[in-house]
Design a protein around this motif. Structure first.
Motif, short mmCIF file in Angstrom:
data_model
loop_
_atom_site.label_atom_id
_atom_site.label_comp_id
_atom_site.label_asym_id
_atom_site.label_seq_id
_atom_site.Cartn_x
_atom_site.Cartn_y
_atom_site.Cartn_z
N VAL A 81 0.61 -1.47 0.17
CA VAL A 81 -0.63 -0.17 -0.13
C VAL A 81 0.65 1.00 -0.28
CG1 VAL A 81 -1.60 1.90 1.40
CG2 VAL A 81 -1.84 -1.02 1.02
N PHE A 82 1.86 0.77 0.86
CA PHE A 82 2.66 2.50 0.90
C PHE A 82 3.72 2.70 -0.92
CE2 PHE A 82 7.28 3.50 1.59
CZ PHE A 82 6.97 4.72 1.93
N PHE A 83 4.24 1.16 -0.77
CA PHE A 83 4.40 1.43 -2.10
C PHE A 83 3.90 2.26 -3.54
CE2 PHE A 83 8.17 -0.97 -0.21
CZ PHE A 83 9.64 -0.15 -1.35
N PHE A 84 2.66 1.37 -3.59
CA PHE A 84 1.45 1.99 -4.15
C PHE A 84 1.32 3.71 -4.13
CE2 PHE A 84 -2.61 3.86 -5.47
CZ PHE A 84 -2.92 3.36 -6.42
N VAL A 85 1.13 4.32 -2.86
CA VAL A 85 1.57 5.93 -2.83
C VAL A 85 2.30 6.57 -3.42
CG1 VAL A 85 0.74 7.47 -0.99
CG2 VAL A 85 -0.37 5.44 -1.47
N PHE A 192 7.60 -17.51 -14.48
CA PHE A 192 6.66 -16.67 -15.18
C PHE A 192 5.39 -16.71 -15.52
CE2 PHE A 192 11.66 -17.29 -15.73
CZ PHE A 192 11.57 -15.91 -15.81
N LEU A 193 5.27 -17.63 -15.33
CA LEU A 193 3.41 -17.82 -15.45
C LEU A 193 2.49 -16.99 -14.23
CD1 LEU A 193 1.10 -19.07 -17.43
CD2 LEU A 193 0.91 -20.75 -15.99
N ALA A 194 3.27 -16.98 -13.49
CA ALA A 194 2.04 -15.47 -12.47
C ALA A 194 2.74 -14.31 -12.47
CB ALA A 194 3.06 -16.25 -11.25
N LEU A 195 3.22 -14.54 -13.27
CA LEU A 195 4.22 -12.88 -13.23
C LEU A 195 4.16 -12.19 -14.74
CD1 LEU A 195 6.67 -11.65 -12.38
CD2 LEU A 195 8.44 -11.97 -14.02
N LEU A 196 4.07 -13.31 -16.02
CA LEU A 196 3.04 -12.81 -17.51
C LEU A 196 1.30 -12.80 -17.35
CD1 LEU A 196 4.12 -15.27 -19.46
CD2 LEU A 196 4.95 -12.73 -19.91
N ALA A 197 1.40 -13.34 -15.83
CA ALA A 197 -0.22 -12.85 -15.93
C ALA A 197 -0.65 -11.92 -15.12
CB ALA A 197 -0.90 -14.26 -14.99
N ALA A 198 0.13 -11.76 -14.40
CA ALA A 198 0.50 -9.99 -13.14
C ALA A 198 0.89 -8.60 -14.06
CB ALA A 198 2.15 -10.11 -12.06
N ALA A 199 0.90 -9.63 -15.59
CA ALA A 199 1.40 -8.15 -16.07
C ALA A 199 0.40 -8.23 -17.14
CB ALA A 199 2.25 -8.62 -17.17
N ALA A 200 -0.78 -9.01 -17.30
CA ALA A 200 -1.86 -8.97 -18.10
C ALA A 200 -2.42 -8.07 -17.67
CB ALA A 200 -2.52 -9.97 -19.28
N GLY A 201 -2.70 -8.06 -15.39
CA GLY A 201 -3.22 -7.67 -15.01
C GLY A 201 -3.02 -5.97 -14.81
N LEU A 202 -2.13 -5.54 -14.91
CA LEU A 202 -1.52 -4.28 -14.46
C LEU A 202 -1.67 -3.96 -16.23
CD1 LEU A 202 2.17 -4.73 -13.80
CD2 LEU A 202 -0.08 -3.92 -11.92
N VAL A 203 -1.91 -4.35 -17.17
CA VAL A 203 -2.44 -4.23 -18.56
C VAL A 203 -3.98 -3.36 -18.16
CG1 VAL A 203 -2.14 -4.22 -20.86
CG2 VAL A 203 -0.60 -4.76 -20.03
N ALA A 253 4.81 -0.64 -9.01
CA ALA A 253 3.79 -0.85 -10.88
C ALA A 253 2.40 -0.41 -10.97
CB ALA A 253 3.48 -2.48 -11.48
N MET A 254 1.85 -0.35 -10.21
CA MET A 254 0.55 0.07 -9.86
C MET A 254 -0.04 1.72 -9.90
SD MET A 254 -2.32 -2.82 -8.81
CE MET A 254 -1.10 -3.14 -7.43
N GLY A 255 1.09 1.85 -8.98
CA GLY A 255 0.96 3.45 -8.67
C GLY A 255 1.61 4.07 -10.23
N LEU A 256 2.86 3.38 -11.02
CA LEU A 256 3.07 4.25 -11.60
C LEU A 256 2.35 4.22 -12.99
CD1 LEU A 256 6.73 3.38 -11.58
CD2 LEU A 256 6.31 5.41 -11.49
N LEU A 257 1.53 3.24 -12.62
CA LEU A 257 0.63 3.14 -14.30
C LEU A 257 -0.66 3.91 -14.08
CD1 LEU A 257 0.60 -0.88 -14.71
CD2 LEU A 257 1.40 1.33 -16.13
N MET A 258 -0.80 5.21 -12.65
CA MET A 258 -2.16 5.70 -12.40
C MET A 258 -2.26 6.77 -13.81
SD MET A 258 -3.91 4.58 -10.12
CE MET A 258 -5.04 5.71 -9.99
N ARG A 259 -3.66 7.36 -13.88
CA ARG A 259 -3.82 8.36 -15.16
C ARG A 259 -3.01 9.79 -13.99
NH1 ARG A 259 -8.49 10.76 -16.23
NH2 ARG A 259 -9.63 8.91 -15.46
#
Length: 423
Positions: A81-85, A192-203, A253-259
């Motif tokens: 949560v802190f890293f997101f902020v 790597f499968l979990a990592l790719l799935a996480a990347a898809a979630g971030l997209v 990652a999610m923090g950096l993707l915020m609009r």
């Protein structure tokens, strides 16, 4: 949590005023430091066993590999949560603030790399003839961003805001580098499968904020946005955790993707809205609990520690290597490239901030566990070394930054009458 850009940011009322208090870096810093001191006192008291038992309590769905200890939930879960902020705040700086200027953005990034390489090299040099300890070279690379930002808030209330931005950028890059080091050198394998799935979630997380197609329908519906975003964030976090990468990276990652820009008809952009909601939870709950469970390190025979090359390499790397790497690397970068230091800062400010980056704790302790899992004696000494180095770095940074803070406050007082007269 609400990401609804059409909802006004609430103000007024007792709860709102309490939340505003928690948004202060200084208040959050005192809470974090107090929790860390409580943990240190408790674990080094005759009742230290109770503290160990408490943080070893496990809970969570075992079928999802999430039956984790309280300590792990705090370090991997609440700290996300802190890293997101922080990631969200950096996104705002990159788009609208200090880091829009590539010349200034380059400096903390290069400083972070130098601040990892130099401490690792110092550790490796001290332990070059000790095959039992040389594998701990990654320990002094990491900066604990939570503790560093908290100390800066407490001792540097008069310092230019640009110094905090420099520290945040440096620490994020430092943590990302440390995660790569852990993944490559200290982890048996990555899913790597979990990592790719996480990347898809971030997209998907990125796309839903852009106001087109499905995103437009979501924003136009009566459905509260948090019903979509919170489960999505939890899934991304779980996938990153399952991948073997440190789960707090999901927050960054999610923090950096915020609009950070408003669409037509929006009261505010999602970035500022979610920061307004999450910052009190981060400062008032996530960070103090994290500090309480991570700072409990036993002081294990300081005399013996000072004769252990692993501990000495850690202390030298964090206390000396961070300053040489960050301040020296920054200075050389301005001389050899077009990078520039913010005009509001002086090099002595960077030296004090570099010393602050010598606070290791979380990631350093994690790499310590991975480095000396089969060597209990070196493990105990190395943990004490991380603690001692972090305490020394804190004291030295407090002296330098405290003096600089007083200097800047004197300048503000001296110029205030002139500005008033000019009006």
């Amino acid at each position: 949590m609400s990401l609804d850009p059409n909802q006004s940011i609430p103000t007024g009322g007792p709860l709102s005023r309490f939340a505003d208090t928690l948004r202060s870096d200084t208040v959050g810093g005192f809470l974090l430091i107090g929790a860390a001191v409580l943990a240190l006192v408790w674990i080094n008291s005759p009742f230290g066993g109770a503290y160990e038992d408490l943080r070893a309590i496990t809970f969570g769905p075992a079928s999802l590999h999430l039956d984790l200890s309280l300590e792990t939930w705090a370090a991997d879960g609440l700290l996300a949560v802190f890293f997101f902020v922080v990631g969200n705040e950096l996104k705002q700086e990159f788009v609208h603030g200090e880091l829009r200027n590539p010349r200034r953005a380059m400096l903390p990034i290069v400083a972070a790399v130098c601040g990892m390489v130099v401490p690792a090299a110092i550790y490796a040099a001290i332990n070059a003839t000790s095959p039992d300890t040389v594998q701990g070279w990654g320990i002094p690379m990491a900066t604990d961003i939570a503790f560093a930002v908290a100390i800066l808030a407490v001792v540097g209330r008069g310092l230019p805001p640009a110094l905090r931005t420099f520290l945040l950028t440096l620490a994020i890059v430092d943590d990302l580098g440390a995660v790569v080091v852990i993944a490559v050198f200290y982890t048996s394998g990555i899913n790597f499968l979990a990592l790719l799935a996480a990347a898809a979630g971030l997209v998907l997380f990125w796309y839903l904020q852009r106001g087109k197609g499905l995103a437009a329908k979501l924003n136009a519906s009566a459905l509260p946005n948090w019903i979509v975003y919170v489960p999505l964030a939890l899934v991304v976090w779980g996938l990153v955790h399952e991948s073997g990468v440190h789960a707090t990276i999901a927050g960054v990652a999610m923090g950096l993707l915020m609009r950070t820009t408003k669409l037509p008809g929006e009261a505010h952009d999602p970035s500022h809205g979610v920061e307004h909601v999450l910052r009190p939870w981060s400062a008032g709950l996530a960070l103090p609990i994290f500090a309480f469970f991570s700072a409990g390190v036993v002081f294990d025979g300081v005399g013996e520690v000072l004769t252990d090359t692993a501990a000495m390499g850690i202390i030298a790397g964090l206390v000396v290597g961070k300053v040489v790497g960050i301040a020296g690397g920054s200075w050389l970068t301005t001389k050899l490239t077009r990078a520039e230091l913010n005009p509001s800062l002086k090099w002595i400010d960077i030296v004090g901030m570099s010393q602050l980056a010598g606070i290791g704790f979380t990631v350093s302790l994690l790499i310590t566990e991975l480095s000396f899992a089969d060597s209990p004696e070196h493990l105990a000494h190395a943990k004490t070394g991380v603690l001692l180095a972090s305490l020394v770095a804190t004291v030295l940074a407090a002296v330098v930054l405290g003096a600089r803070s007083r200097h800047y406050r004197r300048l503000m007082r001296a110029t205030a009458p002139t500005e008033t007269a000019g009006e």
